[in-house]
Design a protein around this motif. Sequence first.
Motif, PDB file in Angstrom:
ATOM      1  N   ALA A 534       0.831  -1.205   0.000  1.00 58.43           N
ATOM      2  CA  ALA A 534       0.000   0.000   0.000  1.00 58.43           C
ATOM      3  C   ALA A 534       0.869   1.261   0.000  1.00 58.43           C
ATOM      4  O   ALA A 534       0.569   2.235  -0.715  1.00 58.43           O
ATOM      5  CB  ALA A 534      -0.922  -0.015   1.211  1.00 58.43           C
ATOM      6  N   ARG A 535       1.939   1.252   0.800  1.00 56.61           N
ATOM      7  CA  ARG A 535       2.833   2.420   0.820  1.00 56.61           C
ATOM      8  C   ARG A 535       3.472   2.630  -0.548  1.00 56.61           C
ATOM      9  O   ARG A 535       3.651   3.756  -1.005  1.00 56.61           O
ATOM     10  CB  ARG A 535       3.897   2.235   1.900  1.00 56.61           C
ATOM     11  N   VAL A 554     -11.284   5.684  -8.939  1.00 55.45           N
ATOM     12  CA  VAL A 554     -10.058   4.902  -9.062  1.00 55.45           C
ATOM     13  C   VAL A 554      -9.899   4.083  -7.781  1.00 55.45           C
ATOM     14  O   VAL A 554      -9.845   4.643  -6.680  1.00 55.45           O
ATOM     15  CB  VAL A 554      -8.829   5.801  -9.274  1.00 55.45           C
ATOM     16  N   HIS A 555      -9.841   2.760  -7.935  1.00 51.30           N
ATOM     17  CA  HIS A 555      -9.688   1.862  -6.794  1.00 51.30           C
ATOM     18  C   HIS A 555      -8.230   1.429  -6.681  1.00 51.30           C
ATOM     19  O   HIS A 555      -7.657   0.910  -7.649  1.00 51.30           O
ATOM     20  CB  HIS A 555     -10.580   0.631  -6.956  1.00 51.30           C
ATOM     21  N   GLU A 556      -7.672   1.637  -5.511  1.00 53.89           N
ATOM     22  CA  GLU A 556      -6.293   1.215  -5.244  1.00 53.89           C
ATOM     23  C   GLU A 556      -6.355  -0.023  -4.356  1.00 53.89           C
ATOM     24  O   GLU A 556      -6.800   0.041  -3.209  1.00 53.89           O
ATOM     25  CB  GLU A 556      -5.527   2.330  -4.542  1.00 53.89           C
ATOM     26  N   LEU A 557      -5.923  -1.147  -4.901  1.00 49.66           N
ATOM     27  CA  LEU A 557      -5.998  -2.424  -4.200  1.00 49.66           C
ATOM     28  C   LEU A 557      -4.614  -3.046  -4.067  1.00 49.66           C
ATOM     29  O   LEU A 557      -3.754  -2.860  -4.934  1.00 49.66           O
ATOM     30  CB  LEU A 557      -6.909  -3.399  -4.944  1.00 49.66           C
ATOM     31  N   VAL A 558      -4.417  -3.784  -2.994  1.00 50.26           N
ATOM     32  CA  VAL A 558      -3.183  -4.558  -2.806  1.00 50.26           C
ATOM     33  C   VAL A 558      -3.583  -5.989  -2.474  1.00 50.26           C
ATOM     34  O   VAL A 558      -4.585  -6.224  -1.794  1.00 50.26           O
ATOM     35  CB  VAL A 558      -2.292  -3.965  -1.694  1.00 50.26           C
ATOM     36  N   ALA A 559      -2.823  -6.947  -3.013  1.00 50.61           N
ATOM     37  CA  ALA A 559      -3.104  -8.360  -2.769  1.00 50.61           C
ATOM     38  C   ALA A 559      -1.816  -9.067  -2.379  1.00 50.61           C
ATOM     39  O   ALA A 559      -0.756  -8.830  -2.971  1.00 50.61           O
ATOM     40  CB  ALA A 559      -3.704  -9.005  -4.010  1.00 50.61           C
ATOM     41  N   VAL A 560      -1.916  -9.903  -1.385  1.00 48.38           N
ATOM     42  CA  VAL A 560      -0.774 -10.696  -0.920  1.00 48.38           C
ATOM     43  C   VAL A 560      -1.146 -12.170  -1.067  1.00 48.38           C
ATOM     44  O   VAL A 560      -2.245 -12.587  -0.679  1.00 48.38           O
ATOM     45  CB  VAL A 560      -0.417 -10.366   0.538  1.00 48.38           C
ATOM     46  N   PHE A 561      -0.233 -12.950  -1.636  1.00 46.95           N
ATOM     47  CA  PHE A 561      -0.454 -14.377  -1.849  1.00 46.95           C
ATOM     48  C   PHE A 561       0.603 -15.175  -1.104  1.00 46.95           C
ATOM     49  O   PHE A 561       1.782 -14.817  -1.099  1.00 46.95           O
ATOM     50  CB  PHE A 561      -0.367 -14.724  -3.337  1.00 46.95           C
ATOM     51  N   ASP A 562       0.177 -16.266  -0.507  1.00 45.02           N
ATOM     52  CA  ASP A 562       1.116 -17.175   0.145  1.00 45.02           C
ATOM     53  C   ASP A 562       0.576 -18.585  -0.033  1.00 45.02           C
ATOM     54  O   ASP A 562      -0.405 -18.962   0.611  1.00 45.02           O
ATOM     55  CB  ASP A 562       1.264 -16.816   1.622  1.00 45.02           C
ATOM     56  N   VAL A 571      -6.101   0.181  -0.358  1.00 45.63           N
ATOM     57  CA  VAL A 571      -4.869   0.794   0.129  1.00 45.63           C
ATOM     58  C   VAL A 571      -5.104   1.536   1.445  1.00 45.63           C
ATOM     59  O   VAL A 571      -4.324   1.413   2.391  1.00 45.63           O
ATOM     60  CB  VAL A 571      -4.284   1.739  -0.952  1.00 45.63           C
ATOM     61  N   ASP A 572      -6.184   2.300   1.549  1.00 44.19           N
ATOM     62  CA  ASP A 572      -6.455   3.039   2.784  1.00 44.19           C
ATOM     63  C   ASP A 572      -6.606   2.096   3.963  1.00 44.19           C
ATOM     64  O   ASP A 572      -6.092   2.359   5.067  1.00 44.19           O
ATOM     65  CB  ASP A 572      -7.727   3.883   2.630  1.00 44.19           C
ATOM     66  N   GLU A 573      -7.287   0.972   3.718  1.00 43.77           N
ATOM     67  CA  GLU A 573      -7.487   0.005   4.788  1.00 43.77           C
ATOM     68  C   GLU A 573      -6.169  -0.626   5.221  1.00 43.77           C
ATOM     69  O   GLU A 573      -5.905  -0.819   6.413  1.00 43.77           O
ATOM     70  CB  GLU A 573      -8.461  -1.083   4.324  1.00 43.77           C
ATOM     71  N   ALA A 574      -5.317  -0.951   4.240  1.00 42.20           N
ATOM     72  CA  ALA A 574      -4.030  -1.559   4.563  1.00 42.20           C
ATOM     73  C   ALA A 574      -3.152  -0.593   5.348  1.00 42.20           C
ATOM     74  O   ALA A 574      -2.468  -0.976   6.308  1.00 42.20           O
ATOM     75  CB  ALA A 574      -3.326  -1.999   3.285  1.00 42.20           C
ATOM     76  N   LEU A 575      -3.156   0.678   4.956  1.00 44.30           N
ATOM     77  CA  LEU A 575      -2.349   1.675   5.674  1.00 44.30           C
ATOM     78  C   LEU A 575      -2.901   1.922   7.073  1.00 44.30           C
ATOM     79  O   LEU A 575      -2.148   2.070   8.035  1.00 44.30           O
ATOM     80  CB  LEU A 575      -2.323   2.978   4.877  1.00 44.30           C
ATOM     81  N   SER A 576      -4.229   1.961   7.195  1.00 44.84           N
ATOM     82  CA  SER A 576      -4.846   2.145   8.496  1.00 44.84           C
ATOM     83  C   SER A 576      -4.521   0.988   9.423  1.00 44.84           C
ATOM     84  O   SER A 576      -4.211   1.177  10.600  1.00 44.84           O
ATOM     85  CB  SER A 576      -6.366   2.275   8.336  1.00 44.84           C
ATOM     86  N   GLY A 577      -4.570  -0.227   8.885  1.00 43.62           N
ATOM     87  CA  GLY A 577      -4.230  -1.386   9.699  1.00 43.62           C
ATOM     88  C   GLY A 577      -2.802  -1.351  10.175  1.00 43.62           C
ATOM     89  O   GLY A 577      -2.491  -1.738  11.304  1.00 43.62           O
TER      90      GLY A 577
END
Length: 585
Positions: A534-535, A554-562, A571-577
Amino acid sequence: MSFVPALGQSDFRELRRAGAGYVDKSSFIGQLLADPAHVVLFPRPRRFGKTLNLSTLAYFLGKRDEDLSPLFQDLAVWSDPAARAHFQQYPVLFLTFKDIKTRSYETTLDAIRTEVRRLYSQHQDLLQADVLRADEKRHYEHMLVGEITEEDCRQSLRELSDYLARHHGRKVAILIDEYDTPIQSGYLNGFFDEVTLFFRNFFSAALKDNPSLFKGALTGVLRVARENLFSGLNNIVVSSILSDRRYATSFGFTEAEVATVLEQARPDGGPAGQSAPAPPPEPPRLDEVRAWYNGYLFGGQVIYNPWSILNCVASGALRPYWVNTASTDLLQDLIARRGLGFSGETEALLRGEPVEARIDENLVLRDLDQQPEALWSFLLFAGYLTTTAVREELGEITASLAIPNIEVRVAYRDLFRSWLRRGLPERRHAEELLRALLGGDAPTLEALLERLLVTVMSYQDPAGREPEKLYHGFVLGLLVQLEGEYDVRSHRESGFGRADVLVRPRAPGRPGVVLELKVPQRDETPEQALAAAARQVRDRRYAAELVAAGATPVHELVAVFDGKRAWVRNVDEALSGAMKGRSQD
């Protein structure tokens, strides 16, 4: 004379007797007979007339009581005196493996047994001749009604060719259609070593140092000599689509032939005032046909897929005929396990741009998992790519590759749709996934991505130290179906860096998406990886291009895979978390 396509008819005699339209490829026979090579392998994509050509050759060479000269008298081969000297002079063994697509070595061997028994049944008049010894007659009867062993199969062509040569006083032509179909099935279903070993011995017995062999011809999609399949067969020559000009026009239609077929297929109209059957449909214009089906380059010649042309003429409609019949099992496997090798080059292809790649004509199926050039070679030889230029330096072939035409471009789209349906069988789920992406609905996108991962995605990483590439290809594959209304780009310059995926609307006022993908580093939690992604999106202003293009919102999304787990956040949610995590610390 009107051209009437005979769809699906690959038996030359039946096609000619039915008076169906036939594009004369018989000059191929004279070329093959004049070729000093003892055995010739013709690798060509599926549905390019390989079976019909071998059938034509079998009827021309085959020694029989019936006079088949009426079938050939108006064809090019009949005006070739050297070729006519061979007309109906040889016993012929013609077998096909095109339907041997099984899931185990045992069932593959059973199918080969059936094909071998069919050959022996065709020539069982040998049992009434005086040329077989008593033990040979017993063996022949065993091949007709007994339990055919694996070793019996391996030696079957060699033994039967010996019997026939002795009986007729003529050497034998051995014709093998789609030789590599069982080998591809072995690769896909885990019995590759067994099936390769069988065929290595099978081909060696029939085609190497066989004193009863007059001429051998094999067709297939791939040349797999480096699997030691043809080890020791120094008498086999491969007719390459890249460099062999001798047989360049033997398989498929030239543009001149396509133009003739379209002209002959146009309705004549008939006399006015007379009732007549409904006229055939008006075929499309040549320029339309060119856009849909042109693009293949064989030995420097422009070649069309005959299956597509004949279906187009029969229906009068421009549709993806070839891709609806060609086997896509191997491609589906490649998509599921490595996103079809998606990279910047693959994305360029989907944008209609050519890419440079090293081509290995001796395709090693095992390398499809690891070597990018093996994937490019497979796509080229299977007909899913074509060359626009070829150069060879110090024995290494480099080609400019492109998607051949509209029909094949549709194939890529449909392949991904089919793959998506495997992971999300209910159509509403696939639609929900795209709706969630374009709506910035991170929880729904996370749930559906994880369902796909569990169902169809291998967590094994063929990208080595860059596992993000695996998931990046996975996501890009999903986005192919957005083509038309959206421009989907990866690693594109935007703001102060390159976003992993940008979904930009082609018209302003529609939503746009920035998607950044990550795999957790060592000792990094998924939430930490999401925050880092997100950063990166914010610091490098990845959304700048979408804003400039008029995308809204415009939607800013981040995805993590494992492995087979997925986490998606705005992005806002990830930064807030991340901030909450630090405050709690």
